[in-house]
Scaffold this active site. Structure first.
Site, PDB file in Angstrom:
ATOM      1  N   ASP A   1      56.053  12.102  39.364  1.00 11.95           N
ATOM      2  CA  ASP A   1      57.466  11.737  38.476  1.00 11.95           C
ATOM      3  C   ASP A   1      58.392  10.797  39.098  1.00 11.95           C
ATOM      4  O   ASP A   1      59.129  10.260  38.343  1.00 11.95           O
ATOM      5  CB  ASP A   1      58.175  13.061  38.274  1.00 11.95           C
TER       6      ASP A   1
ATOM      7  N   ARG B   1      46.329  15.639  28.497  1.00 11.07           N
ATOM      8  CA  ARG B   1      47.104  16.818  29.119  1.00 11.07           C
ATOM      9  C   ARG B   1      46.507  18.043  28.523  1.00 11.07           C
ATOM     10  O   ARG B   1      47.117  18.968  27.979  1.00 11.07           O
ATOM     11  CB  ARG B   1      48.376  16.784  29.155  1.00 11.07           C
TER      12      ARG B   1
ATOM     13  N   CYS C   1      55.932  13.928  26.881  1.00 16.73           N
ATOM     14  CA  CYS C   1      55.648  12.571  27.491  1.00 16.73           C
ATOM     15  C   CYS C   1      54.122  12.343  27.144  1.00 16.73           C
ATOM     16  O   CYS C   1      53.314  13.203  27.622  1.00 16.73           O
ATOM     17  CB  CYS C   1      56.120  12.355  28.557  1.00 16.73           C
TER      18      CYS C   1
ATOM     19  N   LYS D   1      65.183  20.135  35.970  1.00 11.09           N
ATOM     20  CA  LYS D   1      64.557  20.120  34.756  1.00 11.09           C
ATOM     21  C   LYS D   1      63.154  21.191  34.696  1.00 11.09           C
ATOM     22  O   LYS D   1      62.803  21.984  33.854  1.00 11.09           O
ATOM     23  CB  LYS D   1      64.184  18.974  33.979  1.00 11.09           C
ATOM     24  N   ASN D   2      62.376  20.820  35.557  1.00  8.82           N
ATOM     25  CA  ASN D   2      61.180  21.467  35.525  1.00  8.82           C
ATOM     26  C   ASN D   2      61.235  22.740  35.989  1.00  8.82           C
ATOM     27  O   ASN D   2      60.211  23.499  35.577  1.00  8.82           O
ATOM     28  CB  ASN D   2      60.033  20.619  36.147  1.00  8.82           C
TER      29      ASN D   2
ATOM     30  N   ARG E   1      65.858  13.415  27.664  1.00  9.71           N
ATOM     31  CA  ARG E   1      65.157  14.857  27.765  1.00  9.71           C
ATOM     32  C   ARG E   1      65.445  15.215  28.988  1.00  9.71           C
ATOM     33  O   ARG E   1      65.173  16.392  29.311  1.00  9.71           O
ATOM     34  CB  ARG E   1      63.706  14.331  27.510  1.00  9.71           C
TER      35      ARG E   1
HETATM   36  N1  EPU Z   1      45.348  19.361  34.167  1.00  9.91           N
HETATM   37  C1  EPU Z   1      44.028  19.793  33.629  1.00  9.91           C
HETATM   38  N2  EPU Z   1      43.976  20.931  33.028  1.00  9.91           N
HETATM   39  C2  EPU Z   1      45.065  21.804  32.916  1.00  9.91           C
HETATM   40  C3  EPU Z   1      46.218  21.692  33.303  1.00  9.91           C
HETATM   41  C4  EPU Z   1      46.302  20.312  34.055  1.00  9.91           C
HETATM   42  O1  EPU Z   1      43.342  18.953  33.698  1.00  9.91           O
HETATM   43  O2  EPU Z   1      44.771  22.971  32.306  1.00  9.91           O
HETATM   44  C5  EPU Z   1      45.530  17.960  34.486  1.00  9.91           C
HETATM   45  C6  EPU Z   1      46.443  17.139  33.993  1.00  9.91           C
HETATM   46  O3  EPU Z   1      45.926  16.600  32.913  1.00  9.91           O
HETATM   47  C7  EPU Z   1      47.095  16.273  35.160  1.00  9.91           C
HETATM   48  C8  EPU Z   1      47.073  17.263  36.330  1.00  9.91           C
HETATM   49  O4  EPU Z   1      45.928  18.536  36.135  1.00  9.91           O
HETATM   50  O5  EPU Z   1      46.012  15.243  35.449  1.00  9.91           O
HETATM   51  C9  EPU Z   1      48.142  17.703  36.855  1.00  9.91           C
HETATM   52  O6  EPU Z   1      48.843  18.541  35.528  1.00  9.91           O
HETATM   53  P1  EPU Z   1      50.033  19.710  35.488  1.00  9.91           P
HETATM   54  O7  EPU Z   1      49.428  20.797  35.001  1.00  9.91           O
HETATM   55  O8  EPU Z   1      50.293  19.751  37.112  1.00  9.91           O
HETATM   56  O9  EPU Z   1      50.987  19.049  34.832  1.00  9.91           O
HETATM   57  P2  EPU Z   1      52.109  19.714  33.827  1.00  9.91           P
HETATM   58  O10 EPU Z   1      52.252  21.092  34.244  1.00  9.91           O
HETATM   59  O11 EPU Z   1      51.613  19.423  32.531  1.00  9.91           O
HETATM   60  C10 EPU Z   1      54.447  19.336  35.152  1.00  9.91           C
HETATM   61  C11 EPU Z   1      55.643  18.596  34.766  1.00  9.91           C
HETATM   62  C12 EPU Z   1      55.338  16.991  34.650  1.00  9.91           C
HETATM   63  C13 EPU Z   1      54.910  16.562  35.968  1.00  9.91           C
HETATM   64  C14 EPU Z   1      53.654  17.411  36.355  1.00  9.91           C
HETATM   65  C15 EPU Z   1      53.038  16.977  37.756  1.00  9.91           C
HETATM   66  C16 EPU Z   1      56.832  19.976  33.679  1.00  9.91           C
HETATM   67  C17 EPU Z   1      57.103  20.622  32.333  1.00  9.91           C
HETATM   68  N3  EPU Z   1      56.059  18.837  33.547  1.00  9.91           N
HETATM   69  O12 EPU Z   1      53.552  18.868  34.044  1.00  9.91           O
HETATM   70  O13 EPU Z   1      56.624  16.307  34.392  1.00  9.91           O
HETATM   71  O14 EPU Z   1      54.491  15.234  35.795  1.00  9.91           O
HETATM   72  O15 EPU Z   1      53.614  18.639  36.396  1.00  9.91           O
HETATM   73  O16 EPU Z   1      53.682  17.059  38.614  1.00  9.91           O
HETATM   74  O17 EPU Z   1      56.814  20.786  34.753  1.00  9.91           O
HETATM   75  C18 EPU Z   1      58.475  15.114  33.959  1.00  9.91           C
HETATM   76  O18 EPU Z   1      59.250  15.728  34.341  1.00  9.91           O
HETATM   77  O19 EPU Z   1      58.619  13.793  33.613  1.00  9.91           O
HETATM   78  C19 EPU Z   1      56.969  15.259  33.909  1.00  9.91           C
HETATM   79  C20 EPU Z   1      55.976  14.723  33.023  1.00  9.91           C
END
Ligand code: EPU
Length: 430
Positions: free
Chosen positions: A305, A122, A117, A22-23, A397
């Site tokens: 995850d 975030r 989610c 998915k990701n 999802r």
């Molecule tokens: N963060 C910030 N600022 C930013 C970006 C992130 O403070 O600009 C913080 C977030 O709040 C969090 C940490 O950094 O505490 C990591 O966030 P990350 O950006 O890595 O997460 P994401 O890109 O929003 C993706 C996956 C998530 C998965 C996370 C961590 C996708 C679409 N989503 O989210 O997947 O949990 O990386 O590995 O790729 C899921 O599949 O259930 C899911 C939530």
């Protein structure tokens, strides 16, 4: 309204085939915007997040066709807007990838702040930092992020933290920028490598994905490609935990065992056997499950995850356990649901403290988010009696045909269309 009804207590047995990640897929579908020719994606999971991404592309003028199950044709040459429709963008966290890909192609993007989610706050400050370094100006109005640049010019991006989304967005925006971009303190998840491989297979010049430093030489043209998406690490991990929780024996096919190493290590610590082969793993539980301590970390650490699923397993393990989520510290809304099923677990700050019980009991529960929903499915499969899980739209999802796959392993799980009194009244009054 749809719900799962599970009659638990049956050990899972047999083989299951894992779908595309998915990701990786949500980012790759958005990245097709950068391609100057049509693209065919293989091993594309049939999940609602991907349906949403495809709807967004279509609504923006792209030609999107499902060629066959898990194979999609996308031609973004006819894309005629830099606006992602707000109602669609807000449905998914991954809509932030439209910022990077629209900026990379048109030097402009309008995307409503992503939803997805609810795992706590975030922010996207790191994404915006990368876009600014490449020359974009950003502004926000009515909840919509607007990016614009005359031209994008390579630069040095140093992230303050590991972010999957920001690392991918920086690659998307940089791959057609003028000159050379260096991205430091990158996230290293397998899906980041897959997005870089996809872009490179179209002619991009990206080195170092999967390490701390990614180097991008901008190119002018990206050609068409047929690209297979990698298998889903988290779907595989979820089935591994389900096999362990039901004391079954399951062969999990179409996986990259290297991507599962931290999950395999945690399961072995709990007393679960995992045998690794080239593209499959076999999981079974030879004896008692043992409590342990787990901390989630960016890759190659234990993935956030998988936190709800492994915590659910530990509610049935002997002794006490502590699971700490360093990445999303409020990803524990499933714990209250598990308690309805007889689990002895409580949340304290960023951790869940668990004392193992002999068995969980079926109950009526609600999925609070995607992975929490998968954890409740695992709990229902292992529990004595009947479990009803509501709000399964979250599970849909990210898990392709989870109920069919589980039935193939001998589970008694039904997808039931229930009539919701309030939903029905709203329809009548509309
Ligand atoms: N963060 C910030 N600022 C930013 C970006 C992130 O403070 O600009 C913080 C977030 O709040 C969090 C940490 O950094 O505490 C990591 O966030 P990350 O950006 O890595 O997460 P994401 O890109 O929003 C993706 C996956 C998530 C998965 C996370 C961590 C996708 C679409 N989503 O989210 O997947 O949990 O990386 O590995 O790729 C899921 O599949 O259930 C899911 C939530």
């Amino acid at each position: 309204m749809e719900k799962f009804v599970i009659r638990g207590g049956r050990p899972l047995k047999g083989e299951v085939f894992i779908s595309g990640a998915k990701n990786a897929a949500v980012a790759i579908v958005a990245a097709t915007i950068l391609c100057d020719e049509p693209v065919i994606l293989e091993n594309c999971p049939q999940i609602s997040d991907i349906t949403f991404c495809m709807k967004i592309l279509r609504s923006m003028g792209a030609e999107v066709r499902v060629v066959s199950k898990n194979k999609v044709y996308i031609d973004c040459r006819s894309l005629n807007t830099t606006h992602v429709p707000a109602d669609m963008a807000r449905e998914m966290r991954a809509s932030s990838y439209f910022l990077g890909s629209l900026l990379g192609r048109f030097h402009e993007a309008h995307v409503s702040l992503p939803g997805g989610c609810d795992l706590g706050d975030r922010p996207i400050d790191q994404h915006l930092k990368a876009f600014r370094i490449l020359g974009a100006k950003d502004s926000m109005s009515d909840g919509e992020e607007h990016l614009k640049s005359e031209r994008l010019i390579g630069g040095l991006i140093y992230f303050d933290m590991n972010s999957v989304g920001a690392t991918i967005n920086a690659m998307l925006a940089a791959c057609k920028a003028d000159g050379y971009t260096v991205i430091e303190n990158c996230a290293k998840e397998p899906h980041i490598v897959d997005v870089a491989n996809f872009l490179n297979s179209m002619g991009a010049d990206i080195m170092g994905a999967g390490t701390d430093t990614i180097k991008v030489h901008g190119v002018k043209y990206l050609h068409g490609v047929e690209y297979p998406i990698i298998p889903d690490q988290i779907e595989a991990g979820t089935f591994m935990v389900a096999a362990a929780a039901t004391h079954g024996t399951v062969t999990i096919r179409n996986v990259i065992p290297k991507h599962l190493e931290s999950i395999t290590a945690a399961l072995r610590q709990i007393g679960v056997s995992v045998e690794e082969f080239d593209d499959y793993v076999r999981v079974w539980t030879p004896g008692e499950l043992r409590g342990t301590t787990i901390n989630t970390m960016p890759h190659p650490g234990f993935p956030t995850d998988m936190q709800p699923q492994i915590s659910t397993l530990l509610t049935m393990a002997k002794g006490s356990s502590v699971v700490t989520d360093e990445i999303f510290s409020s990803r524990f809304r499933y714990v209250a649901e598990l308690r309805r099923m007889g689990a002895d677990a409580k949340v304290s700050s960023k951790s869940v403290l668990i004392t193992g019980v002999d068995e969980l009991k079926g109950a009526s529960v609600t999925a609070p988010d995607l992975r929490a929903g998968a954890a409740l499915v695992i709990a229902g499969l292992a529990a004595k009696g009947v479990t009803e899980i509501r709000d399964i739209k979250y599970i849909q999802r990210g898990y392709e045909g989870i109920e069919e796959k589980l039935r193939g392993l001998g589970a008694d799980i039904e997808l039931v269309h229930s009539v919701d009194y309030f939903e029905d009244n709203i329809k009548i009054n509309a």
